[in-house]
Scaffold this motif. Structure first.
Motif, PDB file in Angstrom:
ATOM      1  N   MET A   1       0.849  -1.270   0.059  1.00 60.21           N
ATOM      2  CA  MET A   1      -0.164  -0.028  -0.124  1.00 60.21           C
ATOM      3  C   MET A   1       0.827   1.344   0.017  1.00 60.21           C
TER       4      MET A   1
ATOM      5  N   HIS B   1       9.088   1.242   3.572  1.00 54.95           N
ATOM      6  CA  HIS B   1      10.058   1.245   4.469  1.00 54.95           C
ATOM      7  C   HIS B   1      10.867  -0.072   4.351  1.00 54.95           C
TER       8      HIS B   1
ATOM      9  N   HIS C   1       9.210  -3.383   3.359  1.00 54.47           N
ATOM     10  CA  HIS C   1       8.959  -3.590   2.154  1.00 54.47           C
ATOM     11  C   HIS C   1      10.013  -3.967   1.148  1.00 54.47           C
TER      12      HIS C   1
ATOM     13  N   GLY D   1       4.899 -10.345   3.869  1.00 52.52           N
ATOM     14  CA  GLY D   1       5.811 -10.152   4.920  1.00 52.52           C
ATOM     15  C   GLY D   1       5.041 -10.913   6.113  1.00 52.52           C
TER      16      GLY D   1
ATOM     17  N   ASP E   1       2.282  -9.292   8.695  1.00 49.14           N
ATOM     18  CA  ASP E   1       0.992  -9.743   8.594  1.00 49.14           C
ATOM     19  C   ASP E   1       0.600 -11.183   8.321  1.00 49.14           C
TER      20      ASP E   1
ATOM     21  N   ALA F   1      10.682  -7.384   9.421  1.00 48.81           N
ATOM     22  CA  ALA F   1      11.814  -6.440   9.540  1.00 48.81           C
ATOM     23  C   ALA F   1      11.462  -5.525  10.747  1.00 48.81           C
TER      24      ALA F   1
ATOM     25  N   MET G   1       8.582  -2.808  11.771  1.00 48.42           N
ATOM     26  CA  MET G   1       8.393  -1.705  10.848  1.00 48.42           C
ATOM     27  C   MET G   1       6.917  -1.707  10.478  1.00 48.42           C
TER      28      MET G   1
HETATM   29  P1  AMP Z   1       1.496  -2.818   3.457  1.00 45.07           P
HETATM   30  O1  AMP Z   1       1.906  -1.882   2.576  1.00 45.07           O
HETATM   31  O2  AMP Z   1       1.362  -2.794   4.786  1.00 45.07           O
HETATM   32  O3  AMP Z   1      -0.054  -3.522   2.980  1.00 45.07           O
HETATM   33  O4  AMP Z   1       2.433  -4.085   3.367  1.00 45.07           O
HETATM   34  C1  AMP Z   1       2.806  -4.698   2.033  1.00 45.07           C
HETATM   35  C2  AMP Z   1       3.553  -5.869   2.439  1.00 45.07           C
HETATM   36  O5  AMP Z   1       4.841  -5.747   3.156  1.00 45.07           O
HETATM   37  C3  AMP Z   1       2.797  -6.945   3.194  1.00 45.07           C
HETATM   38  O6  AMP Z   1       3.124  -8.355   2.501  1.00 45.07           O
HETATM   39  C4  AMP Z   1       3.342  -6.852   4.457  1.00 45.07           C
HETATM   40  O7  AMP Z   1       3.479  -8.042   5.218  1.00 45.07           O
HETATM   41  C5  AMP Z   1       4.742  -6.547   4.291  1.00 45.07           C
HETATM   42  N1  AMP Z   1       5.456  -5.911   5.504  1.00 45.07           N
HETATM   43  C6  AMP Z   1       4.851  -4.804   6.136  1.00 45.07           C
HETATM   44  N2  AMP Z   1       5.543  -4.456   7.105  1.00 45.07           N
HETATM   45  C7  AMP Z   1       6.632  -5.345   7.121  1.00 45.07           C
HETATM   46  C8  AMP Z   1       7.716  -5.652   8.055  1.00 45.07           C
HETATM   47  N3  AMP Z   1       7.952  -5.076   9.028  1.00 45.07           N
HETATM   48  N4  AMP Z   1       8.627  -6.746   7.604  1.00 45.07           N
HETATM   49  C9  AMP Z   1       8.211  -7.507   6.628  1.00 45.07           C
HETATM   50  N5  AMP Z   1       7.294  -7.357   5.651  1.00 45.07           N
HETATM   51  C10 AMP Z   1       6.298  -6.187   5.966  1.00 45.07           C
END
Ligand code: AMP
Length: 280
Positions: A29, A33, A36, A146, A149, A175, A183
């Motif tokens: 989304m 960071h 990602h 990741g 989630d 991470a 993160m």
């Molecule tokens: P989001 O932008 O929050 O929808 O996350 C996009 C992808 O990045 C998803 O697969 C998340 O699980 C992964 N993600 C978000 N935060 C982290 C993190 N701290 N470590 C690893 N993967 C992450």
């Protein structure tokens, strides 16, 4: 690196790649960071073509959630992705993904009901639907998610199996900041005081791990100890502390085999989640 905003153009590119090498997709989304970027690097290592999607998906947000104020910074994301080695950023508008008349949803039964699904009804239906669309648009051989989630990753893995997508789901470790906080794009919402308290989620998971290593097998005991720690060491409001099996995500009473320990805590308006998998 190209930025592609239309579904038709993205599908054309994906069809052009057919037979030339593996395609890896990283759905996000945005407001990227290091977590990602680790997913993007993993996709880079395992594929010839890397697509990162940036789409704040309205149908996975509840009416009272933060869809409108979700942080966005496309210019920065674009710079980060160029240096991480993405080939294409798929960056559609809401209208492009959900044109008038849109009526089809993917519902992964059971797996999305507990944990985060309880306080976010419909969330995983929104996630599964958008990811199914992304799979059909990008035609990836692998898609990287990741572990942060965890429930989302399990829901997607189930969906990919059940609907026979030829996409392998890769799950990368969470991470963390130096103090253990997972993160998250949402960490920017935290006040300095909340930010200082937020690592308690991770500490409570380490406590759970320690208790289990020491031989505790009663899930209720471990959950109670985690709750006590969160209450003692922060002003956060607990949404849930749960231990579930990694297959059906059903709560376990006795810790045996592979167990997902997960929690969600509200700090003011910000809801943080974290988890770990233990083997007993
Ligand atoms: P989001 O932008 O929050 O929808 O996350 C996009 C992808 O990045 C998803 O697969 C998340 O699980 C992964 N993600 C978000 N935060 C982290 C993190 N701290 N470590 C690893 N993967 C992450």
């Amino acid at each position: 690196m190209r930025v592609v905003r239309s579904v038709a153009a993205m599908q054309r590119i994906a069809l052009g790649w057919r037979g030339k090498g593996r395609v890896g997709l990283v759905p996000t989304m945005g407001f990227l960071h290091e977590g990602h970027l680790q997913l993007v690097r993993a996709a880079r290592r395992q594929s010839r073509f890397v697509v990162v999607s940036i789409f704040v998906n309205p149908i996975q947000f509840g009416p009272k959630e933060d869809f409108r104020r979700y942080p966005r910074d496309f210019a920065r994301d674009r710079r980060l992705l160029a240096s991480a080695g993405a080939d294409v950023i798929f960056y559609p508008s809401v209208e492009e993904m959900y044109p008038a008349g849109f009526a089809t949803f993917v519902d992964v039964e059971r797996l999305g009901d507990g944990l985060c699904g309880k306080s976010r009804p419909g969330h995983f239906r929104g996630v599964a639907t958008v990811v199914a669309k992304l799979f059909n648009i990008v035609l990836p051989e692998i898609a990287v998610f990741g572990a942060k989630d965890a429930q989302q990753a399990f829901v997607i893995r189930r969906m990919a199996r059940d609907l026979c997508f030829h996409t392998r789901i890769v799950i990368m470790p969470t991470a963390r900041e130096k103090d253990g906080l997972a993160m998250s794009s949402r960490n920017v919402y935290l006040t300095p005081e909340q930010r200082a308290e937020a690592p308690v989620l991770h500490r409570s998971l380490l406590l759970a791990r320690r208790l289990i290593v020491q031989g505790e097998r009663r899930a209720a005991r471990v959950k109670a100890a985690m709750r006590r720690m969160v209450r003692r060491e922060s002003g956060g409001r607990i949404d849930y502390v749960e231990m579930v099996d990694t297959d059906e995500l059903r709560p376990v009473k006795t810790i045996k085999g592979e167990v997902l320990v997960a929690l969600a805590v509200h700090f003011g308006k910000t809801r943080l989640i974290d988890n770990t998998i233990v083997r007993a």
